[in-house]
Design a protein around this motif. Structure first.
Motif, PDB file in Angstrom:
ATOM      1  N   LYS A 147       4.535   1.248   1.705  1.00  0.00           N
ATOM      2  CA  LYS A 147       4.601   0.270   2.801  1.00  0.00           C
ATOM      3  C   LYS A 147       4.834  -1.114   2.201  1.00  0.00           C
ATOM      4  CE  LYS A 147       3.033   2.782   6.455  1.00  0.00           C
ATOM      5  NZ  LYS A 147       3.577   2.787   7.805  1.00  0.00           N
ATOM      6  N   PHE A 148       5.774  -1.857   2.818  1.00  0.00           N
ATOM      7  CA  PHE A 148       6.117  -3.181   2.306  1.00  0.00           C
ATOM      8  C   PHE A 148       5.591  -4.281   3.222  1.00  0.00           C
ATOM      9  CE2 PHE A 148       9.391  -0.234   0.754  1.00  0.00           C
ATOM     10  CZ  PHE A 148       9.175  -0.380  -0.619  1.00  0.00           C
ATOM     11  N   SER A 163       9.247   0.494   5.195  1.00  0.00           N
ATOM     12  CA  SER A 163       8.626   1.507   4.337  1.00  0.00           C
ATOM     13  C   SER A 163       9.691   2.367   3.686  1.00  0.00           C
ATOM     14  CB  SER A 163       7.669   2.386   5.152  1.00  0.00           C
ATOM     15  OG  SER A 163       8.376   3.077   6.162  1.00  0.00           O
ATOM     16  N   ALA A 164       9.296   3.130   2.674  1.00  0.00           N
ATOM     17  CA  ALA A 164      10.185   4.079   1.993  1.00  0.00           C
ATOM     18  C   ALA A 164       9.376   5.318   1.652  1.00  0.00           C
ATOM     19  CB  ALA A 164      10.754   3.455   0.724  1.00  0.00           C
ATOM     20  N   GLU A 178       0.846  -1.201   0.000  1.00  0.00           N
ATOM     21  CA  GLU A 178       0.000   0.000   0.000  1.00  0.00           C
ATOM     22  C   GLU A 178       0.876   1.242   0.000  1.00  0.00           C
ATOM     23  OE1 GLU A 178      -2.285   0.957   3.479  1.00  0.00           O
ATOM     24  OE2 GLU A 178      -0.874  -0.053   4.837  1.00  0.00           O
ATOM     25  N   CYS A 179       0.244   2.402  -0.206  1.00  0.00           N
ATOM     26  CA  CYS A 179       0.978   3.659  -0.080  1.00  0.00           C
ATOM     27  C   CYS A 179       0.132   4.661   0.703  1.00  0.00           C
ATOM     28  CB  CYS A 179       1.372   4.208  -1.449  1.00  0.00           C
ATOM     29  SG  CYS A 179       0.013   4.462  -2.582  1.00  0.00           S
ATOM     30  N   LEU A 180       0.816   5.527   1.420  1.00  0.00           N
ATOM     31  CA  LEU A 180       0.164   6.541   2.249  1.00  0.00           C
ATOM     32  C   LEU A 180       0.690   7.904   1.830  1.00  0.00           C
ATOM     33  CD1 LEU A 180       0.535   4.749   5.711  1.00  0.00           C
ATOM     34  CD2 LEU A 180      -1.513   4.840   4.284  1.00  0.00           C
ATOM     35  N   GLU A 181      -0.246   8.842   1.557  1.00  0.00           N
ATOM     36  CA  GLU A 181       0.136  10.133   0.982  1.00  0.00           C
ATOM     37  C   GLU A 181      -0.336  11.270   1.872  1.00  0.00           C
ATOM     38  OE1 GLU A 181      -0.504  12.358  -3.335  1.00  0.00           O
ATOM     39  OE2 GLU A 181      -1.266  10.338  -3.023  1.00  0.00           O
ATOM     40  N   ILE A 203      -0.669  -3.907  -7.741  1.00  0.00           N
ATOM     41  CA  ILE A 203      -1.408  -3.660  -6.497  1.00  0.00           C
ATOM     42  C   ILE A 203      -1.753  -2.179  -6.384  1.00  0.00           C
ATOM     43  CG2 ILE A 203      -1.132  -3.602  -3.963  1.00  0.00           C
ATOM     44  CD1 ILE A 203       0.552  -6.210  -4.315  1.00  0.00           C
ATOM     45  N   LEU A 204      -0.850  -1.324  -6.884  1.00  0.00           N
ATOM     46  CA  LEU A 204      -1.027   0.121  -6.729  1.00  0.00           C
ATOM     47  C   LEU A 204      -2.054   0.702  -7.699  1.00  0.00           C
ATOM     48  CD1 LEU A 204       2.726   0.907  -6.116  1.00  0.00           C
ATOM     49  CD2 LEU A 204       0.884   1.094  -4.436  1.00  0.00           C
ATOM     50  N   ARG A 205      -2.401  -0.052  -8.743  1.00  0.00           N
ATOM     51  CA  ARG A 205      -3.429   0.423  -9.686  1.00  0.00           C
ATOM     52  C   ARG A 205      -4.746   0.675  -8.953  1.00  0.00           C
ATOM     53  NH1 ARG A 205      -2.783  -3.268 -13.788  1.00  0.00           N
ATOM     54  NH2 ARG A 205      -4.256  -4.737 -12.901  1.00  0.00           N
ATOM     55  N   GLU A 206      -5.045  -0.163  -7.963  1.00  0.00           N
ATOM     56  CA  GLU A 206      -6.289  -0.024  -7.212  1.00  0.00           C
ATOM     57  C   GLU A 206      -6.303   1.294  -6.418  1.00  0.00           C
ATOM     58  OE1 GLU A 206      -9.028  -2.684  -4.142  1.00  0.00           O
ATOM     59  OE2 GLU A 206      -7.232  -3.574  -5.017  1.00  0.00           O
TER      60      GLU A 206
END
Length: 389
Positions: free
Chosen positions: A142-143, A148-149, A131-134, A163-166
């Motif tokens: 997030k891995f 995380s990075a 997932e990613c958090l903005e 996964i990030l397309r969603e």
């Protein structure tokens, strides 16, 4: 917007091209991939002139020429071996200003990887982004392992099953079956298969057998057979299956089946993705197959991923309102181009593989009477629609 940091998810053609372009633009770049070892899917790729021009722009033209095959002409034959059309690619090369370079995928991936690492980019394997958090200032990937990075933007190059397309679309989009299975691999170049400078394509029964020269004195070959989705196959049976599917086809096709190494053949159910409604959300941009996986029937999948990487970097350099603003400009340009390619490739896949047998029969008849110049003009039109005319 120099001195910013980009997080790239996916170390395939699109992710690494974007990484190299962003490093050249002065970005700090970290690439993460879920695999523990980079093993490209598929044996080869027909890199047309628009993809090669991206590599030229990134300073990799000489290296590309060294690993690419010398393809001067293409030839269509009926499954019986009867010549349907022979097409010189010289008019195409003169029209667009660059020869195409069919290439082994591993060679291309190694070239991009080496260029990325030499540029000072950092690659980390075994990291699956979940997932990613903005927020207003940055974006965090997030891995699965809990790490995380964080960077100023995130490039989602995580492939056809992204996964990030969603995150971008707000819904899950499943890849769509293209209607056929493709077996592909590499064999040594041999004149009894095809001339060393020719792309040879045998067609009939809604199937294809193809040989294309790549570097290292090898042919990249593929076989296409329309089959229902979900058919399975044991690697030990590949040769027997192909012998059955291509029974009665010309002698070079039979020799190719005899010579292939089943242990080194990829068998792929062909899928595409899209066209999708958007490629960008905030500080996240989709690149390559995650945004527009195409049926390989135009040979443009890898080329479009490369164009994405270059155009993305260009907007980040040339516009300085904000990262989200640059990404929106990237999306506006790329959505038009990639939508057209996805649709054209899907239509061509259906024409070749007998979705409507009457349409396929007309295509066979057209092949026999089509002017070679009309063929090269059609390819040139696709190439010239890219960012580097």
């Amino acid at each position: 917007m120099y001195g910013l940091k980009a997080i790239v998810i996916g170390a395939g053609i699109g992710g690494l091209t974007a990484g190299i372009a962003l490093r050249r633009a002065g970005y700090e770049v970290e690439v993460y991939d879920r695999v523990r070892e980079l093993r490209p899917t598929g044996a080869g790729i027909s890199l047309w002139s628009n993809g090669v021009k991206v590599l030229n722009r990134l300073g990799l033209g000489e290296q590309m020429a060294a690993i690419g095959g010398k393809m001067d002409r293409m030839e269509y034959r009926h499954l019986s071996g009867k010549l349907l059309n022979e097409i010189s690619l010289q008019p195409l090369i003169e029209d667009v200003g660059q020869r195409p370079y069919p290439v082994a995928r591993r060679d291309l991936q190694n070239l991009l990887l080496e260029a990325f690492e030499l540029s000072g980019g950092k690659l980390t394997l075994g990291k699956k982004c979940i997932e990613c958090l903005e927020n207003d200032r940055d974006i965090t990937a997030k891995f699965e392992d809990g790490s995380s990075a964080t960077g100023d933007l995130l490039v989602a190059a995580d492939g056809v099953h992204s996964i990030l397309r969603e995150y971008i679309l707000g819904e899950k989009i499943e890849p769509k079956y293209g209607g056929y299975v493709n077996w592909n691999g590499l064999v040594p170049i041999s004149e009894d298969l095809a001339p060393s400078d020719m792309w040879a394509i045998y067609v009939g029964e809604h199937k294809r057998a193809s040989l294309m020269p790549v570097g290292g004195d090898r042919f990249y070959f593929f076989f296409d057979v329309p089959l229902p989705k979900g058919t399975t196959s044991d690697r030990a049976n590949y040769r027997d299956e192909l012998k059955e599917y291509f029974q009665g086809w010309a002698e070079p096709v039979q020799l190719l089946i005899d010579r292939l190494d089943p242990d080194a053949v990829a068998r792929v159910e062909i899928h595409d993705v899209g066209p999708i409604t958007r490629m960008v959300r905030g500080r996240v941009a989709l690149v390559g197959d995650s945004a527009h996986a195409t049926c390989p029937d135009l040979g443009q999948g890898g080329c479009q991923a490369m164009e994405d990487g270059l155009v993305l970097a260009n907007y980040l350099i040339s516009t300085n309102l904000s990262v989200p603003d640059a990404l929106m400009r990237y999306e506006k340009e790329r959505k038009v181009r990639t939508t057209e390619i996805v649709n054209k490739a899907r239509n061509r896949a259906e024409t070749i593989h007998g979705k409507d047998p009457e349409v396929s029969q007309k295509w066979y008849e057209q092949l026999e009477h089509e002017s070679p110049l009309d063929v090269t003009k059609a390819i040139a039109k696709i190439i010239s629609g890219g960012p580097l005319h």
